[in-house]
Scaffold this motif. Structure first.
Motif, PDB file in Angstrom:
ATOM      1  N   LEU A  83       0.762  -1.209  -0.028  1.00 51.19           N
ATOM      2  CA  LEU A  83      -0.157  -0.051  -0.013  1.00 51.19           C
ATOM      3  C   LEU A  83       0.818   1.408   0.212  1.00 51.19           C
ATOM      4  O   LEU A  83       0.629   2.318  -0.500  1.00 51.19           O
ATOM      5  CB  LEU A  83      -0.957   0.030   1.160  1.00 51.19           C
ATOM      6  CG  LEU A  83      -2.034  -1.120   1.174  1.00 51.19           C
ATOM      7  CD1 LEU A  83      -2.588  -0.902   2.741  1.00 51.19           C
ATOM      8  CD2 LEU A  83      -2.891  -0.820   0.087  1.00 51.19           C
ATOM      9  N   GLY A  84       2.060   1.210   0.619  1.00 52.23           N
ATOM     10  CA  GLY A  84       2.954   2.375   0.398  1.00 52.23           C
ATOM     11  C   GLY A  84       3.661   2.710  -0.641  1.00 52.23           C
ATOM     12  O   GLY A  84       4.138   3.588  -0.823  1.00 52.23           O
ATOM     13  N   GLY A  85       3.641   1.646  -1.494  1.00 49.70           N
ATOM     14  CA  GLY A  85       4.210   1.718  -3.031  1.00 49.70           C
ATOM     15  C   GLY A  85       5.604   1.371  -3.112  1.00 49.70           C
ATOM     16  O   GLY A  85       6.360   2.165  -3.872  1.00 49.70           O
ATOM     17  N   VAL A  86       6.114   0.150  -2.513  1.00 49.56           N
ATOM     18  CA  VAL A  86       7.528  -0.272  -2.982  1.00 49.56           C
ATOM     19  C   VAL A  86       7.297  -0.631  -4.488  1.00 49.56           C
ATOM     20  O   VAL A  86       6.560  -0.795  -4.933  1.00 49.56           O
ATOM     21  CB  VAL A  86       7.657  -1.335  -2.136  1.00 49.56           C
ATOM     22  CG1 VAL A  86       7.791  -1.169  -0.474  1.00 49.56           C
ATOM     23  CG2 VAL A  86       6.718  -2.615  -2.117  1.00 49.56           C
ATOM     24  N   SER A  87       8.439  -1.015  -4.930  1.00 47.67           N
ATOM     25  CA  SER A  87       8.722  -1.122  -6.288  1.00 47.67           C
ATOM     26  C   SER A  87       8.242  -2.602  -6.537  1.00 47.67           C
ATOM     27  O   SER A  87       7.522  -2.982  -7.518  1.00 47.67           O
ATOM     28  CB  SER A  87      10.241  -1.076  -6.577  1.00 47.67           C
ATOM     29  OG  SER A  87      10.464  -1.586  -8.060  1.00 47.67           O
ATOM     30  N   ALA A  88       8.741  -3.616  -5.716  1.00 50.22           N
ATOM     31  CA  ALA A  88       8.579  -5.083  -5.986  1.00 50.22           C
ATOM     32  C   ALA A  88       8.471  -5.858  -4.690  1.00 50.22           C
ATOM     33  O   ALA A  88       9.160  -5.504  -3.821  1.00 50.22           O
ATOM     34  CB  ALA A  88       9.549  -5.428  -7.091  1.00 50.22           C
ATOM     35  N   TYR A  89       7.825  -6.839  -4.827  1.00 52.26           N
ATOM     36  CA  TYR A  89       7.934  -7.844  -3.781  1.00 52.26           C
ATOM     37  C   TYR A  89       8.085  -9.276  -4.194  1.00 52.26           C
ATOM     38  O   TYR A  89       7.575  -9.675  -5.386  1.00 52.26           O
ATOM     39  CB  TYR A  89       6.905  -7.653  -2.711  1.00 52.26           C
ATOM     40  CG  TYR A  89       5.510  -8.054  -3.606  1.00 52.26           C
ATOM     41  CD1 TYR A  89       5.103  -9.668  -3.326  1.00 52.26           C
ATOM     42  CD2 TYR A  89       4.448  -7.342  -3.861  1.00 52.26           C
ATOM     43  CE1 TYR A  89       3.835  -9.952  -3.914  1.00 52.26           C
ATOM     44  CE2 TYR A  89       3.491  -7.578  -4.467  1.00 52.26           C
ATOM     45  CZ  TYR A  89       3.107  -9.052  -4.508  1.00 52.26           C
ATOM     46  OH  TYR A  89       1.691  -9.453  -4.971  1.00 52.26           O
ATOM     47  N   THR A  90       8.705 -10.196  -3.414  1.00 54.84           N
ATOM     48  CA  THR A  90       8.599 -11.505  -3.770  1.00 54.84           C
ATOM     49  C   THR A  90       8.141 -12.480  -2.366  1.00 54.84           C
ATOM     50  O   THR A  90       8.911 -12.129  -1.254  1.00 54.84           O
ATOM     51  CB  THR A  90      10.159 -12.045  -4.247  1.00 54.84           C
ATOM     52  OG1 THR A  90      10.454 -11.357  -5.240  1.00 54.84           O
ATOM     53  CG2 THR A  90      10.197 -13.493  -4.445  1.00 54.84           C
ATOM     54  N   ILE A  91       7.420 -13.226  -2.525  1.00 49.92           N
ATOM     55  CA  ILE A  91       6.927 -14.121  -1.267  1.00 49.92           C
ATOM     56  C   ILE A  91       7.582 -15.445  -1.603  1.00 49.92           C
ATOM     57  O   ILE A  91       7.339 -16.115  -2.595  1.00 49.92           O
ATOM     58  CB  ILE A  91       5.291 -14.113  -1.371  1.00 49.92           C
ATOM     59  CG1 ILE A  91       4.673 -12.681  -1.225  1.00 49.92           C
ATOM     60  CG2 ILE A  91       4.897 -15.125  -0.376  1.00 49.92           C
ATOM     61  CD1 ILE A  91       3.214 -12.750  -1.029  1.00 49.92           C
TER      62      ILE A  91
END
Length: 522
Positions: free
Chosen positions: A24-32
């Motif tokens: 929601l804060g707007g990071v570039s990308a994530y990996t779970i």
């Protein structure tokens, strides 16, 4: 924040709550990274899965629904347990900015910490365990530029005005001003004039140093007000003089000097011996040191931030004063930038490596920059086996901290229990009472190994640890996940001072305790 690449280990409720806040804060990308299948247990505590997802990879379900929060954030998943990935491919973590590691045991926390430190990646560990939670940051070194301290005094240089400000103040002939203009002279001007005149008559030319002299100065300042033109015996009070009295502390305060922490940074190895690999932060610290050393005034000062507060003044006078401060601030930035350029040349590094905007930001906040260093988890855990920790013992015996210090120790002993028996205490209902006895034995053995005196064992917490069987309660996971996300944003933006040490959350008592990691060593 928008450039951050975040890796989440463990897609349970704690990790999902944390990652949701960052997405929601707007990071570039994530990996779970998660190797579990959605089970009935997940339906009661993880808001990202539903009944129709039963049997599907939990990482895939959470990643798919996570993107609905913010479609501009790219996401992917790895359907593999974090432990397996750590063993199989440690280089996997090299490309991330931050790793959020949830529900890892001590063995794999230490392993991940070592890998992330090697690659310069921040890692935050978070665990929720029944009605208890734990958060811990680990990174080699973290630089905070915008620490945003509470109750910060603005830097106005009233005690030691630079030549242009002194000349500006001298142009004011207060006696010749009409009454309306007199009541709109900025309080900065009034204080500098009053301080100069007062010092010429009192305290051997020095600013007021004790409370009585400071009260005398305020009375002197009030005495500068003009008599009321219509009412005999009364003064013509102006808001600017009230503001001057309220801010008289700027005359004797030393908030515009070099703080003691910054002096330590100036003498540190990282500042004095720059290399081709030195972080831009340390190049700026060295440039700042040269900026301070080249000054000839009575009070060597840091670059002027350039901001002034609201004050009673005419529009023209306020804008004149504002431009004066901004001009001085830009001149200081230019001088620091010239030092940065020289340092980069000495190191044979790219001149564009440190941008002018970064230099300006650093100068504006140079009074409150912070350098945080974290001991590794391996070093911290040694306190339970090799060192005698008087600090931990003091926490366990203090009435105010005993319970949460015991919870902190329970997390470590529960991991030892897991390593020894292959499951967490209380995970199987049939062996609950047996696990309680085993856990007590590990606690006593841990205290003995650490050279600590026996402590009263909190039966309530031992039974609670075993009763929950390492389960995650959504309400507790939401709190721990929120703290994880908050600390992550501090690290990524370098704003505010992040947590140092381990934060223990006790939902039974609704309390927290910060266990200082650097205090462990005698």
């Amino acid at each position: 924040l928008e450039d951050a690449k975040v890796c989440l280990l463990g897609a349970g409720p704690t990790g999902s709550e944390a990652l949701k806040n960052l997405v929601l804060g707007g990071v570039s990308a994530y990996t779970i990274v998660d190797g579990q299948k959605v089970s009935a247990r997940d339906l009661g505590n993880n808001f990202l899965v539903a009944e129709e997802h039963l049997g599907e990879p939990r990482a895939e379900c959470c990643s798919r629904l996570m993107q609905e929060f913010n479609e501009s954030v790219s996401g992917r998943y790895v359907a593999e347990t974090p432990e397996s990935l750590l063993d199989r491919e440690p280089e996997f973590f090299r490309g991330f900015t931050l790793v959020l590691a949830t529900q890892l045991t001590a063995e794999y926390q230490v392993k991940l910490d070592s890998i992330c430190r090697q690659h310069g990646v921040h890692v935050i560990f978070g665990r929720s365990y029944g009605l208890f939670g734990l958060v811990r940051i680990s990174t080699k070194e973290h630089h905070v530029i915008e620490s945003k301290p509470e109750n910060e005094l603005q830097v106005l240089r009233i005690r030691d005005p630079w030549p242009e400000l002194a000349a500006y103040v001298e142009r004011f002939d207060l006696a010749s001003l009409d009454n309306m203009t007199y009541k709109h002279v900025p309080y900065v001007v009034l204080l500098i004039k009053a301080a100069k005149e007062w010092a010429s008559r009192h305290n051997n030319g020095q600013p007021p140093t004790d409370r009585q002299l400071q009260r005398n100065f305020k009375d002197f300042l009030k005495g500068m007000q003009r008599p009321h033109p219509e009412t005999e015996g009364f003064v013509d009070e102006g808001e600017n003089f009230k503001e001057a009295v309220d801010n008289a502390h700027y005359v004797w305060s030393k908030n515009d000097g070099v703080p003691s922490d910054l002096k330590q940074y100036f003498e540190s190895e990282s500042c004095c011996n720059l290399t081709a690999e030195s972080a831009p932060f340390w190049i700026l610290v060295q440039a700042l040191k040269r900026f301070v050393l080249e000054q000839q005034g009575a009070f060597p000062a840091l670059p002027l931030p350039g901001a002034i507060p609201d004050m009673t003044a005419t529009t023209d006078l306020y804008l004149d004063l504002k431009r004066l401060y901004e001009t001085k601030a830009e001149a200081d930035v230019a001088r620091v930038a010239s030092h940065v350029k020289g340092i980069l040349q000495e190191l044979k590094r790219d001149q564009g490596e440190v941008s002018l905007e970064y230099i300006r930001l650093f100068c504006r906040n140079s009074n409150h920059v912070r350098v945080l260093k974290y001991i590794s988890l391996e070093e911290e855990y040694k306190c339970f086996s090799q060192s005698r920790s008087s600090y931990l013992q003091s926490l366990l015996y203090s009435e105010n901290t005993a319970e949460n210090a015991f919870v902190y120790m329970l997390f470590h002993t529960a991991d030892k229990f897991h390593a020894r028996h292959g499951h967490f205490p209380g995970y199987f209902d049939q062996g609950m009472q047996e696990d309680i006895g085993r856990l007590k034995g590990i606690i006593n053995a841990t205290l003995s190994e650490s050279g600590l005196s026996p402590v009263p064992i909190c039966e309530e917490y031992i039974h609670e640890f075993c009763r929950c069987g390492a389960g995650e309660i959504h309400t507790v996971a939401a709190v721990v996940g929120g703290v994880l996300a908050e600390e992550a944003i501090k690290l990524l933006t370098r704003q505010f001072v992040p947590l140092q040490g381990t934060l223990v959350y006790n939902a039974i008592r609704s309390t927290t305790e910060k266990i200082q990691d650097h205090q462990f060593w005698p």
